[in-house]
Design a protein around this motif. Sequence first.
Motif, PDB file in Angstrom:
ATOM      1  N   LEU A   1       0.869  -1.182   0.000  1.00  0.00           N
ATOM      2  CA  LEU A   1       0.000   0.000   0.000  1.00  0.00           C
ATOM      3  C   LEU A   1       0.900   1.224   0.000  1.00  0.00           C
ATOM      4  CD1 LEU A   1      -2.655   1.583   0.411  1.00  0.00           C
ATOM      5  CD2 LEU A   1      -2.380   1.193   2.875  1.00  0.00           C
ATOM      6  N   TRP A   2       0.790   2.025  -1.049  1.00  0.00           N
ATOM      7  CA  TRP A   2       1.624   3.217  -1.206  1.00  0.00           C
ATOM      8  C   TRP A   2       0.835   4.493  -0.926  1.00  0.00           C
ATOM      9  CZ3 TRP A   2       6.769   2.900  -2.759  1.00  0.00           C
ATOM     10  CH2 TRP A   2       7.193   1.661  -3.242  1.00  0.00           C
ATOM     11  N   HIS A   3       1.529   5.482  -0.386  1.00  0.00           N
ATOM     12  CA  HIS A   3       1.006   6.843  -0.314  1.00  0.00           C
ATOM     13  C   HIS A   3       2.076   7.740  -0.935  1.00  0.00           C
ATOM     14  CE1 HIS A   3      -1.453   4.970   2.901  1.00  0.00           C
ATOM     15  NE2 HIS A   3      -2.387   5.730   2.362  1.00  0.00           N
ATOM     16  N   ILE A   4       1.720   8.389  -2.025  1.00  0.00           N
ATOM     17  CA  ILE A   4       2.672   9.211  -2.775  1.00  0.00           C
ATOM     18  C   ILE A   4       2.183  10.652  -2.789  1.00  0.00           C
ATOM     19  CG2 ILE A   4       3.834   9.507  -4.995  1.00  0.00           C
ATOM     20  CD1 ILE A   4       3.288   6.547  -5.549  1.00  0.00           C
ATOM     21  N   TYR A   5       3.092  11.575  -2.551  1.00  0.00           N
ATOM     22  CA  TYR A   5       2.748  12.990  -2.485  1.00  0.00           C
ATOM     23  C   TYR A   5       3.480  13.784  -3.566  1.00  0.00           C
ATOM     24  CZ  TYR A   5       0.811  11.726   2.052  1.00  0.00           C
ATOM     25  OH  TYR A   5       0.075  11.131   3.036  1.00  0.00           O
ATOM     26  N   ALA A   6       2.907  14.913  -3.933  1.00  0.00           N
ATOM     27  CA  ALA A   6       3.519  15.758  -4.963  1.00  0.00           C
ATOM     28  C   ALA A   6       4.813  16.367  -4.433  1.00  0.00           C
ATOM     29  CB  ALA A   6       2.550  16.864  -5.373  1.00  0.00           C
TER      30      ALA A   6
ATOM     31  N   TYR B   1       6.095   6.992   9.617  1.00  0.00           N
ATOM     32  CA  TYR B   1       5.075   6.417   8.742  1.00  0.00           C
ATOM     33  C   TYR B   1       3.784   7.173   9.033  1.00  0.00           C
ATOM     34  CZ  TYR B   1       1.982   3.327   6.233  1.00  0.00           C
ATOM     35  OH  TYR B   1       1.055   2.845   5.338  1.00  0.00           O
ATOM     36  N   LEU B   2       3.210   7.774   8.011  1.00  0.00           N
ATOM     37  CA  LEU B   2       1.977   8.548   8.194  1.00  0.00           C
ATOM     38  C   LEU B   2       0.781   7.612   8.199  1.00  0.00           C
ATOM     39  CD1 LEU B   2       2.689  11.569   5.813  1.00  0.00           C
ATOM     40  CD2 LEU B   2       2.972  11.460   8.287  1.00  0.00           C
ATOM     41  N   ASP B   3       0.251   7.336   9.398  1.00  0.00           N
ATOM     42  CA  ASP B   3      -0.947   6.508   9.479  1.00  0.00           C
ATOM     43  C   ASP B   3      -2.171   7.377   9.169  1.00  0.00           C
ATOM     44  OD1 ASP B   3      -1.370   8.062  11.741  1.00  0.00           O
ATOM     45  OD2 ASP B   3      -0.827   6.471  13.150  1.00  0.00           O
ATOM     46  N   ARG B   4      -3.342   6.816   9.311  1.00  0.00           N
ATOM     47  CA  ARG B   4      -4.556   7.536   8.903  1.00  0.00           C
ATOM     48  C   ARG B   4      -4.735   8.841   9.671  1.00  0.00           C
ATOM     49  NH1 ARG B   4     -10.458   4.647   7.962  1.00  0.00           N
ATOM     50  NH2 ARG B   4     -11.136   6.096   6.331  1.00  0.00           N
ATOM     51  N   SER B   5      -4.464   8.827  10.971  1.00  0.00           N
ATOM     52  CA  SER B   5      -4.654  10.032  11.780  1.00  0.00           C
ATOM     53  C   SER B   5      -3.669  11.129  11.379  1.00  0.00           C
ATOM     54  CB  SER B   5      -4.496   9.704  13.269  1.00  0.00           C
ATOM     55  OG  SER B   5      -3.195   9.203  13.540  1.00  0.00           O
ATOM     56  N   LEU B   6      -2.419  10.753  11.098  1.00  0.00           N
ATOM     57  CA  LEU B   6      -1.422  11.747  10.685  1.00  0.00           C
ATOM     58  C   LEU B   6      -1.716  12.271   9.282  1.00  0.00           C
ATOM     59  CD1 LEU B   6       1.926  10.254  12.053  1.00  0.00           C
ATOM     60  CD2 LEU B   6       0.654  12.238  12.913  1.00  0.00           C
ATOM     61  N   ARG B   7      -2.178  11.401   8.394  1.00  0.00           N
ATOM     62  CA  ARG B   7      -2.536  11.854   7.040  1.00  0.00           C
ATOM     63  C   ARG B   7      -3.703  12.833   7.102  1.00  0.00           C
ATOM     64  NH1 ARG B   7      -2.129   6.320   5.906  1.00  0.00           N
ATOM     65  NH2 ARG B   7      -4.384   6.176   5.581  1.00  0.00           N
TER      66      ARG B   7
ATOM     67  N   GLY C   1      -2.203  13.181  -0.549  1.00  0.00           N
ATOM     68  CA  GLY C   1      -1.497  12.377  -1.536  1.00  0.00           C
ATOM     69  C   GLY C   1      -2.406  11.415  -2.265  1.00  0.00           C
ATOM     70  N   TRP C   2      -1.784  10.439  -2.913  1.00  0.00           N
ATOM     71  CA  TRP C   2      -2.523   9.413  -3.646  1.00  0.00           C
ATOM     72  C   TRP C   2      -2.264   8.072  -2.995  1.00  0.00           C
ATOM     73  CZ3 TRP C   2       0.223  13.348  -5.870  1.00  0.00           C
ATOM     74  CH2 TRP C   2      -0.492  14.240  -6.685  1.00  0.00           C
ATOM     75  N   ALA C   3      -3.326   7.322  -2.730  1.00  0.00           N
ATOM     76  CA  ALA C   3      -3.193   5.980  -2.167  1.00  0.00           C
ATOM     77  C   ALA C   3      -3.219   4.980  -3.323  1.00  0.00           C
ATOM     78  CB  ALA C   3      -4.338   5.696  -1.193  1.00  0.00           C
ATOM     79  N   ILE C   4      -2.193   4.154  -3.408  1.00  0.00           N
ATOM     80  CA  ILE C   4      -2.086   3.170  -4.485  1.00  0.00           C
ATOM     81  C   ILE C   4      -1.792   1.802  -3.882  1.00  0.00           C
ATOM     82  CG2 ILE C   4      -0.798   2.444  -6.528  1.00  0.00           C
ATOM     83  CD1 ILE C   4      -0.153   5.362  -7.061  1.00  0.00           C
ATOM     84  N   VAL C   5      -2.628   0.833  -4.210  1.00  0.00           N
ATOM     85  CA  VAL C   5      -2.360  -0.537  -3.795  1.00  0.00           C
ATOM     86  C   VAL C   5      -1.683  -1.234  -4.967  1.00  0.00           C
ATOM     87  CG1 VAL C   5      -3.333  -2.748  -3.086  1.00  0.00           C
ATOM     88  CG2 VAL C   5      -4.312  -0.617  -2.201  1.00  0.00           C
ATOM     89  N   GLN C   6      -0.504  -1.751  -4.728  1.00  0.00           N
ATOM     90  CA  GLN C   6       0.244  -2.430  -5.785  1.00  0.00           C
ATOM     91  C   GLN C   6      -0.079  -3.925  -5.752  1.00  0.00           C
ATOM     92  OE1 GLN C   6       4.482  -2.134  -5.509  1.00  0.00           O
ATOM     93  NE2 GLN C   6       4.789  -2.631  -7.658  1.00  0.00           N
ATOM     94  N   PHE C   7      -0.758  -4.380  -6.792  1.00  0.00           N
ATOM     95  CA  PHE C   7      -1.123  -5.780  -6.897  1.00  0.00           C
ATOM     96  C   PHE C   7      -0.078  -6.539  -7.711  1.00  0.00           C
ATOM     97  CE2 PHE C   7      -5.104  -3.584  -6.116  1.00  0.00           C
ATOM     98  CZ  PHE C   7      -5.806  -4.430  -5.272  1.00  0.00           C
TER      99      PHE C   7
ATOM    100  N   GLY D   1      11.720  13.435  -6.393  1.00  0.00           N
ATOM    101  CA  GLY D   1      11.366  14.385  -5.347  1.00  0.00           C
ATOM    102  C   GLY D   1      10.018  14.169  -4.711  1.00  0.00           C
ATOM    103  N   ALA D   2       9.289  13.133  -5.120  1.00  0.00           N
ATOM    104  CA  ALA D   2       7.950  12.895  -4.572  1.00  0.00           C
ATOM    105  C   ALA D   2       8.062  12.078  -3.279  1.00  0.00           C
ATOM    106  CB  ALA D   2       7.090  12.156  -5.591  1.00  0.00           C
ATOM    107  N   PRO D   3       7.730  12.666  -2.121  1.00  0.00           N
ATOM    108  CA  PRO D   3       7.778  11.908  -0.870  1.00  0.00           C
ATOM    109  C   PRO D   3       6.797  10.734  -0.954  1.00  0.00           C
ATOM    110  CG  PRO D   3       7.599  14.260  -0.447  1.00  0.00           C
ATOM    111  CD  PRO D   3       7.318  14.059  -1.903  1.00  0.00           C
ATOM    112  N   HIS D   4       7.188   9.585  -0.446  1.00  0.00           N
ATOM    113  CA  HIS D   4       6.315   8.417  -0.555  1.00  0.00           C
ATOM    114  C   HIS D   4       6.614   7.435   0.556  1.00  0.00           C
ATOM    115  CE1 HIS D   4       9.991   7.728  -2.881  1.00  0.00           C
ATOM    116  NE2 HIS D   4       9.891   6.455  -2.538  1.00  0.00           N
ATOM    117  N   GLN D   5       5.652   6.594   0.839  1.00  0.00           N
ATOM    118  CA  GLN D   5       5.805   5.553   1.842  1.00  0.00           C
ATOM    119  C   GLN D   5       5.049   4.321   1.369  1.00  0.00           C
ATOM    120  OE1 GLN D   5       4.032   7.193   5.427  1.00  0.00           O
ATOM    121  NE2 GLN D   5       1.975   6.656   4.784  1.00  0.00           N
ATOM    122  N   ALA D   6       5.505   3.172   1.828  1.00  0.00           N
ATOM    123  CA  ALA D   6       4.841   1.925   1.459  1.00  0.00           C
ATOM    124  C   ALA D   6       4.629   1.081   2.693  1.00  0.00           C
ATOM    125  CB  ALA D   6       5.657   1.146   0.445  1.00  0.00           C
ATOM    126  N   SER D   7       3.509   0.371   2.719  1.00  0.00           N
ATOM    127  CA  SER D   7       3.211  -0.542   3.806  1.00  0.00           C
ATOM    128  C   SER D   7       3.187  -1.955   3.261  1.00  0.00           C
ATOM    129  CB  SER D   7       1.847  -0.197   4.420  1.00  0.00           C
ATOM    130  OG  SER D   7       1.466  -1.163   5.359  1.00  0.00           O
TER     131      SER D   7
END
Length: 227
Positions: A72-77, A112-118, A129-135, A145-151
Amino acid sequence: MVYVGIPKGQADQEEGKTSMVSGEIFLWPEGRSCSVTADFPFTEVLKTIQDGDSDELTIKRFTESREKPGALWHIYAAKDTEKIREFLKKVAEEQGQENPVDHDPIHDQSWYLDRSLRKRLHQEYGVQGWAIVQFLGDVVFIPAGAPHQASTRDTGVHNLYSCIKVAEDFVSPEHVKHCFWLTQEFRYLSHTHTNHEDKLQVKNVIYHAVKDAVGILRANESSLSRP
């Protein structure tokens, strides 16, 4: 995100975590086949996808099409980087943590930005940001330069499934500016920081790209000058 199909009968391995660099490509390589069975925590994964602010189409890929999610990705501009950095420093101060000048809350990869921090980030700074689930079979392209995190699921953060990360950094002409900017940021990090070293060698990339372009132009100068 670009979807890459895998023929039936072929299969999967798994995907992993991330950082913030030039540009990145993450993919799931092929491997052994696997289905959604008792060892696949359907309810738990569904809750994580929903809590991750995924859209309905993504959720249906999991619940109806039974596609197998890995990360599960969260990607920001890239333009929101400074706001995110300011927000993380603010949260750190609220928790009694220090913000050393030779460290960076983004490059340290300690948050890690959880739901409350987001939610706070959106309410207080207008950043979303954009939430992307990688299947299985998906490739995720992350601009420079795009900040991002993955779970993922079996480590400290909440993974969706056991994953192996396959990544490739790249420098594109459109984002050379961001790559150079990141290189400058890395210079101010602690000498012991894992990102302090200029791994991309952006200046060398630019030099050799221009050198090759000039060489081609000179080699074809006579044909280019014809009326």
